[in-house]
Motif scaffolding. Structure first.
Motif, short mmCIF file in Angstrom:
data_model
loop_
_atom_site.label_atom_id
_atom_site.label_comp_id
_atom_site.label_asym_id
_atom_site.label_seq_id
_atom_site.Cartn_x
_atom_site.Cartn_y
_atom_site.Cartn_z
N ARG A 1 8.00 2.72 -1.23
CA ARG A 1 8.39 4.13 -1.33
C ARG A 1 9.88 4.35 -1.56
O ARG A 1 10.30 5.45 -1.89
N ASP B 1 -2.81 -2.44 -3.14
CA ASP B 1 -3.31 -1.21 -3.74
C ASP B 1 -2.95 -1.21 -5.22
O ASP B 1 -1.98 -1.87 -5.63
N ASP C 1 -2.85 -2.35 9.21
CA ASP C 1 -1.88 -3.04 10.06
C ASP C 1 -2.40 -3.17 11.49
O ASP C 1 -2.40 -4.26 12.09
N ALA D 1 -2.40 2.21 5.26
CA ALA D 1 -1.64 1.00 5.59
C ALA D 1 -1.54 0.83 7.10
O ALA D 1 -1.65 -0.28 7.63
N ASP D 2 -1.33 1.95 7.83
CA ASP D 2 -1.27 1.90 9.29
C ASP D 2 -2.58 1.37 9.88
O ASP D 2 -2.58 0.56 10.81
N ARG E 1 4.41 -5.62 6.34
CA ARG E 1 4.30 -4.41 5.52
C ARG E 1 5.39 -4.45 4.46
O ARG E 1 6.57 -4.66 4.77
N SER F 1 7.37 -2.27 1.76
CA SER F 1 7.64 -0.88 1.39
C SER F 1 7.59 -0.69 -0.13
O SER F 1 8.13 -1.50 -0.89
N GLU G 1 0.84 -1.20 0.00
CA GLU G 1 0.00 0.00 0.00
C GLU G 1 0.87 1.25 0.00
O GLU G 1 1.79 1.38 0.80
N ASP G 2 0.55 2.19 -0.91
CA ASP G 2 1.34 3.43 -1.02
C ASP G 2 0.90 4.49 -0.01
O ASP G 2 1.70 5.34 0.37
N HIS G 3 -0.34 4.42 0.45
CA HIS G 3 -0.87 5.42 1.37
C HIS G 3 -0.56 4.99 2.80
O HIS G 3 -1.15 4.05 3.33
N THR G 4 0.36 5.69 3.46
CA THR G 4 0.86 5.28 4.77
C THR G 4 -0.23 5.21 5.82
O THR G 4 -0.31 4.24 6.59
N LEU G 5 -1.10 6.22 5.88
CA LEU G 5 -2.14 6.24 6.90
C LEU G 5 -3.10 5.06 6.74
O LEU G 5 -3.47 4.42 7.73
#
Length: 230
Positions: free
Chosen positions: A43, A67, A27, A23-24, A39, A41, A17-21
């Protein structure tokens, strides 16, 4: 031992997933339900779709939440077929609302396609079903998505066939229109009159079966037409 309960180890879930929030959130929710989360990465400046694929396979997850928009890596759909071929259960979670694109993901091997706008509990419910080996997409939903994909694929094939009708010069002019050039700029670059360029544009519109320059440019973008080198 008779009557003993055999506990299965928690299913391993990989998040690509590129969108960190977002993905958080995935998780945290999965960890709270005792899934083993990995996870991946996307990025890093040295990352690529090939490296992401290798990382996922090395993690050996049972389920992959994927994603489609992976930032500089491009289209995550390109990961579906190789990961599905390795026996992984792919769940696409995307911001795209295109039913045709969802259908393409199913065609490539995704077990389920979901919108990021759906409640997190619905995504978790799909993970639970997959971890139990249950079906997560009925036949009607699958066929409807595949139908949307086939229809769009047919439209693109017909559009590409119309683009093939263009002469070399017409392809050059269309390429300049795609770049945002005006008729005057195209005429100056080609050292021809504006009337000549307008005649060429008229021919392009007729062959593409569209009524405006904007529609011609839109058609070219829709099929991913590559502009010729000038």
């Amino acid at each position: 031992m008779t009557g003993a309960t055999v506990r299965r180890p928690p299913a391993r879930v990989a998040i690509v997933e590129d969108h960190t929030l977002f993905a958080d959130s995935l998780d945290l929710a999965l960890t709270m339900e005792h899934y083993e989360v990995r996870r991946v990465s996307v990025r890093g400046t040295n990352s690529s779709l090939a490296s992401v694929q290798a990382t996922v396979l090395a993690a050996r997850p049972r389920i992959v939440l994927l994603d489609l928009d992976l930032g500089h890596l491009g289209d995550g759909a390109r990961l579906i077929a190789p990961l599905a071929a390795a026996g992984l259960n792919i769940v696409v979670v995307t911001a795209s609302s295109s039913r045709a694109r969802w259908g393409e993901c199913v065609h490539l091997g995704a077990r389920k396609v979901m919108s990021k706008a759906q409640p997190l509990n619905e995504i978790l419910a799909v993970v639970r079903k997959l971890s139990r080996g249950s079906v997560v997409m009925d036949v009607a939903e699958r066929e409807a998505l595949l139908h949307s994909w086939r229809e769009q694929r047919g439209e693109k094939q017909r559009a590409r066939a119309r683009l093939e009708r263009l002469t070399r010069r017409e392809r050059e002019v269309l390429g300049l229109l795609v770049e945002g050039r005006t008729v005057r700029e195209i005429a100056q670059q080609g050292v021809v009159s504006e009337a000549t360029v307008r005649t060429q544009v008229k021919s392009i519109l007729a062959k593409l079966e569209v009524s405006s320059q904007l529609a011609a440019v839109g058609l070219a973008h829709h099929v991913g037409w590559a502009t010729p080198d000038h």
